[in-house]
Every structure is written in structure tokens, then in C-alpha cells.
Scaffold this motif. Structure first.
Motif, mmCIF file in Angstrom:
data_model
loop_
_atom_site.group_PDB
_atom_site.id
_atom_site.type_symbol
_atom_site.label_atom_id
_atom_site.label_comp_id
_atom_site.label_asym_id
_atom_site.label_seq_id
_atom_site.Cartn_x
_atom_site.Cartn_y
_atom_site.Cartn_z
ATOM 1 N N VAL A 10 8.918 -5.318 -1.573
ATOM 2 C CA VAL A 10 9.786 -6.168 -2.393
ATOM 3 C C VAL A 10 10.503 -5.265 -3.380
ATOM 4 O O VAL A 10 10.128 -4.102 -3.563
ATOM 5 C CB VAL A 10 8.977 -7.257 -3.149
ATOM 6 N N ALA A 11 11.531 -5.775 -4.030
ATOM 7 C CA ALA A 11 12.193 -4.998 -5.078
ATOM 8 C C ALA A 11 11.158 -4.718 -6.169
ATOM 9 O O ALA A 11 10.352 -5.588 -6.512
ATOM 10 C CB ALA A 11 13.375 -5.775 -5.647
ATOM 11 N N SER A 12 11.151 -3.503 -6.684
ATOM 12 C CA SER A 12 10.127 -3.123 -7.658
ATOM 13 C C SER A 12 10.108 -4.036 -8.878
ATOM 14 O O SER A 12 9.038 -4.299 -9.432
ATOM 15 C CB SER A 12 10.296 -1.660 -8.074
ATOM 16 N N ASP A 13 11.254 -4.567 -9.274
ATOM 17 C CA ASP A 13 11.283 -5.453 -10.440
ATOM 18 C C ASP A 13 10.782 -6.864 -10.119
ATOM 19 O O ASP A 13 10.609 -7.689 -11.013
ATOM 20 C CB ASP A 13 12.679 -5.516 -11.055
ATOM 21 N N ALA A 42 -1.038 -4.404 -5.613
ATOM 22 C CA ALA A 42 0.057 -3.470 -5.875
ATOM 23 C C ALA A 42 -0.344 -2.082 -5.385
ATOM 24 O O ALA A 42 -1.477 -1.637 -5.593
ATOM 25 C CB ALA A 42 0.353 -3.427 -7.374
ATOM 26 N N ASP A 43 0.559 -1.402 -4.739
ATOM 27 C CA ASP A 43 0.338 -0.027 -4.312
ATOM 28 C C ASP A 43 0.358 0.891 -5.527
ATOM 29 O O ASP A 43 1.154 0.680 -6.455
ATOM 30 C CB ASP A 43 1.434 0.383 -3.316
ATOM 31 N N LEU A 44 -0.492 1.879 -5.563
ATOM 32 C CA LEU A 44 -0.577 2.779 -6.713
ATOM 33 C C LEU A 44 0.557 3.803 -6.788
ATOM 34 O O LEU A 44 0.784 4.386 -7.846
ATOM 35 C CB LEU A 44 -1.915 3.525 -6.706
ATOM 36 N N ARG A 49 5.860 -1.668 -3.102
ATOM 37 C CA ARG A 49 4.940 -1.948 -1.981
ATOM 38 C C ARG A 49 3.771 -2.807 -2.446
ATOM 39 O O ARG A 49 3.188 -2.594 -3.501
ATOM 40 C CB ARG A 49 4.415 -0.636 -1.407
ATOM 41 N N ILE A 50 3.406 -3.766 -1.582
ATOM 42 C CA ILE A 50 2.248 -4.641 -1.800
ATOM 43 C C ILE A 50 1.344 -4.495 -0.577
ATOM 44 O O ILE A 50 1.782 -4.722 0.558
ATOM 45 C CB ILE A 50 2.700 -6.110 -1.964
ATOM 46 N N ASN A 51 0.109 -4.098 -0.811
ATOM 47 C CA ASN A 51 -0.838 -3.883 0.281
ATOM 48 C C ASN A 51 -1.603 -5.163 0.601
ATOM 49 O O ASN A 51 -1.979 -5.917 -0.294
ATOM 50 C CB ASN A 51 -1.816 -2.767 -0.085
ATOM 51 N N ILE A 52 -1.810 -5.382 1.884
ATOM 52 C CA ILE A 52 -2.494 -6.565 2.392
ATOM 53 C C ILE A 52 -3.754 -6.118 3.121
ATOM 54 O O ILE A 52 -3.705 -5.209 3.961
ATOM 55 C CB ILE A 52 -1.605 -7.331 3.410
ATOM 56 N N LEU A 79 11.593 -7.527 1.399
ATOM 57 C CA LEU A 79 12.628 -6.684 1.992
ATOM 58 C C LEU A 79 12.208 -6.253 3.394
ATOM 59 O O LEU A 79 13.041 -6.076 4.273
ATOM 60 C CB LEU A 79 12.887 -5.467 1.115
ATOM 61 N N SER A 80 10.901 -6.048 3.575
ATOM 62 C CA SER A 80 10.349 -5.715 4.882
ATOM 63 C C SER A 80 8.853 -6.000 4.865
ATOM 64 O O SER A 80 8.259 -6.173 3.802
ATOM 65 C CB SER A 80 10.607 -4.252 5.252
ATOM 66 N N ALA A 81 8.279 -6.033 6.055
ATOM 67 C CA ALA A 81 6.846 -6.274 6.181
ATOM 68 C C ALA A 81 6.325 -5.594 7.433
ATOM 69 O O ALA A 81 7.021 -5.530 8.452
ATOM 70 C CB ALA A 81 6.564 -7.770 6.237
#
Length: 95
Positions: A10-13, A42-44, A49-52, A79-81
Motif C-alpha cells: 500500500v502507499a506508505s502514508d 507492518a514490515d520492518l 509493505r504489510i506481511n500476512i 497497490l499489489s499483493a
């Protein structure tokens, strides 16, 4: 056992708002029959990026929990997955 793993971008904001919107889903999943673990984090390193990660006892448990997927707002924010489901035949404890 079934593992679902991957990430969304997703967009960082928008990431913090997206994650806040996922709290209830995580709570529901963790209390669902057959759920062994469920996290959306949240990715470090990558700010968008968002981790699932999900771990379920059976495929039937995964299917029983699944709804229609992300809400329209969440879907629009992605934005992508890249998320994949794995059937696990065995495991070894590392702890």
C-alpha cells in the motif's frame, strides 16, 4: 495444516490506517475454529509493505473463515499483493 503467507503493498502514508482497519479481522480469525496463528503486520524495512501470515488446522477451517475478502476501501488501497496458500505435510519444532 495450511499456511497462508505473503504480503500486500500500500502507499506508505496509508499503511497505518490499513493496519488499523485489520484489527477486528485478526481478532475474529484468532477466535475462529482451527486457527493456530494469524497476523497482519507492518514490515520492518519497507514502509509500504504489510506481511500476512496465517496457520490453520485444515483447509475446511480456512474456507469456513474466509468471507468475501478485503473491504472495498482496503482493496482500493492495495497497490499489489502476493499471498499464497500452502498445504503442509509435516513440521518440526525449532524451540
Amino acid at each position: 495444516m495450511v499456511i497462508v503467507a505473503g504480503h500486500l503493498v500500500v502507499a506508505s502514508d496509508q499503511r497505518e490506517g490499513y493496519l488499523a482497519g485489520c484489527v477486528r479481522v485478526v481478532e475474529q480469525a484468532r477466535s475462529a475454529p482451527g486457527c493456530l496463528d494469524f497476523s497482519i503486520t507492518a514490515d520492518l524495512v519497507d514502509p509500504g509493505r504489510i506481511n500476512i501470515f496465517e496457520r490453520w488446522e485444515t483447509q475446511a477451517d480456512v474456507e469456513a473463515f474466509r468471507g468475501s475478502g478485503p473491504s472495498d476501501d482496503q482493496g482500493a488501497a492495495m497497490l499489489s499483493a502476493s499471498v499464497v496458500e500452502y498445504d503442509v505435510a509435516g513440521s518440526r519444532s525449532l524451540t
